[in-house]
Write a protein that holds these residues in place. Structure first.
Motif, short mmCIF file in Angstrom:
data_model
loop_
_atom_site.label_atom_id
_atom_site.label_comp_id
_atom_site.label_asym_id
_atom_site.label_seq_id
_atom_site.Cartn_x
_atom_site.Cartn_y
_atom_site.Cartn_z
N LYS A 82 1.70 5.55 2.27
CA LYS A 82 2.14 6.74 3.01
C LYS A 82 1.94 7.97 2.14
O LYS A 82 2.46 8.05 1.02
CB LYS A 82 3.62 6.62 3.40
N TYR A 83 1.17 8.93 2.67
CA TYR A 83 0.83 10.15 1.91
C TYR A 83 1.19 11.39 2.69
O TYR A 83 1.19 11.40 3.92
CB TYR A 83 -0.69 10.18 1.64
N VAL A 84 1.48 12.46 1.95
CA VAL A 84 1.61 13.80 2.53
C VAL A 84 0.33 14.52 2.17
O VAL A 84 -0.03 14.64 0.99
CB VAL A 84 2.83 14.55 1.92
N GLU A 85 -0.40 14.97 3.19
CA GLU A 85 -1.67 15.64 2.93
C GLU A 85 -1.43 17.04 2.38
O GLU A 85 -0.53 17.75 2.83
CB GLU A 85 -2.49 15.73 4.22
N GLY A 92 -3.74 14.27 -1.26
CA GLY A 92 -2.36 14.10 -0.81
C GLY A 92 -1.49 13.56 -1.91
O GLY A 92 -1.95 13.21 -3.00
N TYR A 93 -0.20 13.49 -1.59
CA TYR A 93 0.79 12.97 -2.52
C TYR A 93 1.36 11.69 -1.91
O TYR A 93 1.78 11.67 -0.75
CB TYR A 93 1.90 14.01 -2.74
N GLU A 94 1.34 10.61 -2.68
CA GLU A 94 1.81 9.32 -2.16
C GLU A 94 3.34 9.27 -2.21
O GLU A 94 3.95 9.33 -3.28
CB GLU A 94 1.21 8.17 -2.99
N LEU A 95 3.95 9.17 -1.03
CA LEU A 95 5.40 9.07 -0.93
C LEU A 95 5.87 7.64 -1.19
O LEU A 95 6.85 7.40 -1.89
CB LEU A 95 5.89 9.51 0.46
N SER A 96 5.18 6.71 -0.57
CA SER A 96 5.45 5.28 -0.75
C SER A 96 4.13 4.55 -0.54
O SER A 96 3.12 5.17 -0.21
CB SER A 96 6.52 4.80 0.22
N LYS A 97 4.12 3.25 -0.75
CA LYS A 97 2.88 2.49 -0.67
C LYS A 97 2.19 2.70 0.68
O LYS A 97 2.72 2.34 1.73
CB LYS A 97 3.19 1.00 -0.87
#
Length: 197
Positions: free
Chosen positions: A25-28, A18-23
């Motif tokens: 919180k990720y987008v898989e 995933g990509y970490e949006l904020s501490k």
């Protein structure tokens, strides 16, 4: 991989990308999405800059590769770049695609060819403070060794000892006991008075 909160080992079926949006919180990201953005390896190296070799932090060095020219067409350019880096004591910072991923790489002269070493990204490197902060100085006092006597300093002491232990001659005895001189002079002057009188 270990769960940061529980310390338990994370099993394969529980892992994801995933990509970490904020501490926290990720987008898989799905496997198909990764395949769509993969970069093909073309064996081309894009040089971005040249830097002094000692500016490269050794902790970032990862995998080494030998680099050779691709046929006679690139031989002249290869030789010019290699010799210029050798003369200036510089390394090149470049980008290359390996295994469908872009890597930052250092390139430096190595014999007749070049040595390319992929670099780790800062997020791949652990912070040294996490490991070294608990190391404290022992606080022991360091004592300086006593100065050694030089051969030149020993000789006068030995000669003084030798002089002191030698049999006393009349000359050396007179130097050591000056209190007897006045007594002799007094005797002489009294003797002179007697002769004159």
């Amino acid at each position: 991989m270990v769960d940061a909160e529980t310390g338990d080992v994370v099993e394969g079926d529980q892992k994801g990308r995933g990509y970490e949006l904020s501490k926290g919180k990720y987008v898989e990201i799905e496997g198909k999405e990764l395949e769509a953005v993969q970069i093909e390896s073309n064996h081309a190296i894009d040089i971005d800059s040249f830097v002094p070799k000692d500016e490269i932090d050794q902790r970032y060095l990862n995998h080494p590769y030998y680099i050779v020219p691709d046929g006679k067409a690139g031989l002249d350019a290869f030789t010019v770049i290699r010799d210029a880096m050798k003369d200036q004591d510089r390394v090149a910072l470049a980008r290359i695609v390996l295994t469908n991923r872009e890597h930052v790489i250092t390139i430096e002269p190595f014999g007749k060819g070049l040595l390319g070493t992929t670099l780790r990204y800062p997020y791949e490197l652990r912070d040294a403070h996490d490991y070294f902060d608990d190391i404290k100085a022992a606080g022991k006092t360091i004592e300086a060794p006593e100065p050694e006597e030089k051969p030149g300093n020993v000789a006068p002491r030995q000669s003084l000892k030798t002089r002191g232990s030698a049999p006393h001659s009349a000359k050396s005895h007179a130097r050591r006991s000056p209190q007897r001189r006045p007594a002799k002079r007094a005797d002489r002057s009294a003797a002179r008075h007697r002769q004159a009188g």
